[in-house]
Design an enzyme around this catalytic site. Structure first.
Site, PDB file in Angstrom:
ATOM      1  N   CYS A 112       0.900  -1.240   0.019  1.00 24.51           N
ATOM      2  CA  CYS A 112      -0.119   0.053  -0.038  1.00 24.51           C
ATOM      3  C   CYS A 112       0.736   1.281   0.062  1.00 24.51           C
ATOM      4  O   CYS A 112       0.295   2.398  -0.220  1.00 24.51           O
ATOM      5  CB  CYS A 112      -0.808  -0.058   1.054  1.00 24.51           C
ATOM      6  N   HIS A 235      -3.394   7.497   2.841  1.00 19.38           N
ATOM      7  CA  HIS A 235      -3.639   5.855   2.260  1.00 19.38           C
ATOM      8  C   HIS A 235      -4.952   5.739   2.977  1.00 19.38           C
ATOM      9  O   HIS A 235      -5.337   5.963   4.152  1.00 19.38           O
ATOM     10  CB  HIS A 235      -2.845   4.889   2.715  1.00 19.38           C
ATOM     11  N   ASN A 265     -10.158   0.045   0.820  1.00 23.58           N
ATOM     12  CA  ASN A 265      -8.703  -0.074   0.572  1.00 23.58           C
ATOM     13  C   ASN A 265      -8.166  -0.500  -0.951  1.00 23.58           C
ATOM     14  O   ASN A 265      -8.372  -1.638  -1.014  1.00 23.58           O
ATOM     15  CB  ASN A 265      -7.963  -0.697   1.733  1.00 23.58           C
TER      16      ASN A 265
HETATM   17  C1  LIG Z   1      -9.272  -4.938  10.472  1.00 26.15           C
HETATM   18  C2  LIG Z   1      -9.773  -3.937  11.731  1.00 26.15           C
HETATM   19  C3  LIG Z   1     -10.842  -3.202  11.062  1.00 26.15           C
HETATM   20  C4  LIG Z   1     -10.631  -4.578  12.979  1.00 26.15           C
HETATM   21  O1  LIG Z   1     -11.013  -3.748  13.879  1.00 26.15           O
HETATM   22  P1  LIG Z   1     -10.857  -4.015  15.430  1.00 26.15           P
HETATM   23  O2  LIG Z   1     -11.768  -2.882  16.155  1.00 26.15           O
HETATM   24  O3  LIG Z   1      -9.249  -3.928  15.289  1.00 26.15           O
HETATM   25  O4  LIG Z   1     -11.649  -5.305  15.444  1.00 26.15           O
HETATM   26  P2  LIG Z   1     -11.062  -6.532  16.159  1.00 26.15           P
HETATM   27  O5  LIG Z   1      -9.846  -7.243  15.515  1.00 26.15           O
HETATM   28  O6  LIG Z   1     -10.890  -6.181  17.663  1.00 26.15           O
HETATM   29  O7  LIG Z   1     -12.232  -7.350  16.142  1.00 26.15           O
HETATM   30  C5  LIG Z   1     -13.506  -7.353  16.927  1.00 26.15           C
HETATM   31  C6  LIG Z   1     -14.151  -8.651  16.538  1.00 26.15           C
HETATM   32  O8  LIG Z   1     -14.765  -8.427  15.193  1.00 26.15           O
HETATM   33  C7  LIG Z   1     -14.724  -9.648  14.560  1.00 26.15           C
HETATM   34  N1  LIG Z   1     -14.953  -9.288  13.134  1.00 26.15           N
HETATM   35  C8  LIG Z   1     -13.860  -9.114  12.507  1.00 26.15           C
HETATM   36  N2  LIG Z   1     -13.947  -8.582  10.976  1.00 26.15           N
HETATM   37  C9  LIG Z   1     -15.599  -8.816  10.850  1.00 26.15           C
HETATM   38  C10 LIG Z   1     -16.561  -8.396   9.932  1.00 26.15           C
HETATM   39  N3  LIG Z   1     -16.128  -8.157   8.807  1.00 26.15           N
HETATM   40  N4  LIG Z   1     -17.825  -8.262  10.553  1.00 26.15           N
HETATM   41  C11 LIG Z   1     -18.074  -8.796  11.763  1.00 26.15           C
HETATM   42  N5  LIG Z   1     -17.123  -8.729  12.927  1.00 26.15           N
HETATM   43  C12 LIG Z   1     -15.836  -8.934  12.264  1.00 26.15           C
HETATM   44  C13 LIG Z   1     -13.600 -10.074  15.163  1.00 26.15           C
HETATM   45  O9  LIG Z   1     -13.895 -11.624  14.846  1.00 26.15           O
HETATM   46  C14 LIG Z   1     -13.375  -9.771  16.580  1.00 26.15           C
HETATM   47  O10 LIG Z   1     -14.301 -11.076  17.101  1.00 26.15           O
HETATM   48  P3  LIG Z   1     -14.046 -11.574  18.426  1.00 26.15           P
HETATM   49  O11 LIG Z   1     -13.768 -10.330  19.520  1.00 26.15           O
HETATM   50  O12 LIG Z   1     -15.390 -12.373  18.939  1.00 26.15           O
HETATM   51  O13 LIG Z   1     -12.759 -12.236  18.053  1.00 26.15           O
HETATM   52  C15 LIG Z   1      -8.726  -3.165  12.251  1.00 26.15           C
HETATM   53  O14 LIG Z   1      -7.751  -3.730  12.925  1.00 26.15           O
HETATM   54  C16 LIG Z   1      -7.905  -2.308  11.165  1.00 26.15           C
HETATM   55  O15 LIG Z   1      -8.415  -1.697  10.549  1.00 26.15           O
HETATM   56  N6  LIG Z   1      -6.667  -2.709  11.197  1.00 26.15           N
HETATM   57  C17 LIG Z   1      -5.512  -2.190  10.109  1.00 26.15           C
HETATM   58  C18 LIG Z   1      -6.083  -2.872   8.942  1.00 26.15           C
HETATM   59  C19 LIG Z   1      -5.520  -2.309   7.394  1.00 26.15           C
HETATM   60  O16 LIG Z   1      -5.461  -1.083   7.290  1.00 26.15           O
HETATM   61  N7  LIG Z   1      -5.051  -3.119   6.754  1.00 26.15           N
HETATM   62  C20 LIG Z   1      -4.556  -2.752   5.419  1.00 26.15           C
HETATM   63  C21 LIG Z   1      -3.150  -2.107   5.540  1.00 26.15           C
HETATM   64  S1  LIG Z   1      -2.629  -1.429   4.123  1.00 26.15           S
END
Ligand SMILES: CC(C)(COP(=O)(O)OP(=O)(O)OC[C@H]1O[C@@H](n2cnc3c(N)ncnc32)[C@H](O)[C@@H]1OP(=O)(O)O)[C@@H](O)C(=O)NCCC(=O)NCCS
Length: 310
Positions: A112, A235, A265
């Site tokens: 990215c 980004h 993204n």
């Molecule tokens: C991925 C992201 C949105 C998750 O958000 P978060 O607030 O950290 O959420 P968590 O990881 O704490 O997950 C919370 C719960 O939601 C669940 N969950 C994950 N994806 C889900 C979805 N699409 N729908 C519903 N629930 C979901 C998980 O399983 C977790 O459940 P659990 O607590 O029972 O295990 C966040 O971590 C993020 O944006 N990270 C950066 C990712 C990124 O930018 N990647 C590209 C880089 S270029």
């Protein structure tokens, strides 16, 4: 000699996939996706549309916008992690399809942050006086790298392309400073095996810290302060990460580009797509100071401060 952006273009597939559409195929909800990421919908390319097709469409627009011919391009850099084939590069495919007869061509693999790596590389060649016009494309067909059974990643990504021509601009304008970086110890948090594998929380923490720091670093290198910034193009991975960068620069909401709600993204394509949207919306004027900042798998990061205009 100063290098800056002298032409822009973008391409987005027509097919819109909403959060409601995803609810039908996996255990997720519109509410979860919106509140955790800011994403409402994304564009997905059809089976017949390859990364090179999207990159070509964006490149053609950037070339036209720059008022040059393909024969005037000296180098093509395509930032992508979803090339049509391992080789030849997408850049070589564009070289042929554009008829850019004298251009050298290579792909840039920095996930990215790839567009930032591409634009900084282009700057060096232009400012060294060896190349006049470098085509930099950020393009991804992430839908083919996505495990549609993995709700942790499938809701995040989209397809699209953005392109710029980097060339000489007038004194005081152009790319004022840059920062590029990598930390291979974080590779395990975000990589592609067959499909994209991600430790969302680790990537989130890294992104919030690195995006903010890189913004401040490029301003310092350019002899500027937060108050000088007219517009931020981060980004477009997650609105919460973007907001952290905006707050670090103490910018009002309307001074940060936001396209993540429409396109998700799009990895290397997200910054150039957003740039084109803001220019077309009339939000960026000549001599504005813009900070662009990206991060991604590698882990990698990159930022520039640029004074807009030719
Ligand atoms: C991925 C992201 C949105 C998750 O958000 P978060 O607030 O950290 O959420 P968590 O990881 O704490 O997950 C919370 C719960 O939601 C669940 N969950 C994950 N994806 C889900 C979805 N699409 N729908 C519903 N629930 C979901 C998980 O399983 C977790 O459940 P659990 O607590 O029972 O295990 C966040 O971590 C993020 O944006 N990270 C950066 C990712 C990124 O930018 N990647 C590209 C880089 S270029």
């Amino acid at each position: 000699m100063n290098a800056g952006i002298v032409g822009i273009g973008r391409y987005l597939p027509e097919k819109v996939v909403t959060n409601a559409d995803l609810e039908k195929i996996m255990d997720t909800s519109d509410e979860w996706i919106r509140t955790r990421t800011g994403i409402e919908e994304r564009r997905i390319a059809d089976d017949n549309t390859k990364t090179s097709d999207m990159g070509l469409a964006a490149a053609q627009k950037a070339i036209e916008d720059a008022g040059i011919t393909p024969e005037e391009i000296d180098l093509i850099l395509v930032a992508t992690v979803t090339p049509d084939l391992p080789f030849p590069s997408v850049a070589c495919m564009l070289q042929e399809r554009l008829g850019a007869k004298k251009a050298a061509a290579m792909d840039v693999s920095a996930a990215c942050a790839g567009f930032m790596y591409g634009i900084v590389t282009a700057k060096q060649f232009v400012e060294a006086g060896v190349y006049k016009h470098v085509l930099v494309v950020g393009v991804e067909k992430l839908s083919k790298a996505t495990d549609w059974n993995d709700r942790n990643t499938a809701v995040l990504f989209g397809d699209g392309a953005g392109a710029v021509i980097v060339g000489e601009v007038s004194e005081n304008r152009g790319i004022l400073s840059f920062e590029l970086g990598a930390d291979g110890t974080g590779a395990k948090h975000l990589y592609q095996d067959e499909y994209i594998i991600m430790n969302g929380r680790e990537v989130f923490k890294f992104a919030v810290r690195q995006m903010g720091e890189s913004c401040i670093n490029v301003l310092e290198k350019a002899g500027l302060t937060k108050e000088d910034v007219d517009f931020l193009i981060p980004h477009q991975a997650n609105i919460r990460i973007m907001e952290a960068s905006r707050q670090r620069l103490e910018l009002p909401v309307e001074k940060m580009s936001k396209t993540v709600h429409k396109y998700g993204n799009t990895s290397a394509a997200s910054i150039p797509i957003s740039l084109v949207e803001e220019i077309e919306a009339g939000k960026i004027k000549d001599d504005d100071i813009i900070v662009m900042v990206g991060f991604g798998g590698g882990l990698t990061w990159g930022a520039i401060a640029i004074r807009w205009g030719k």
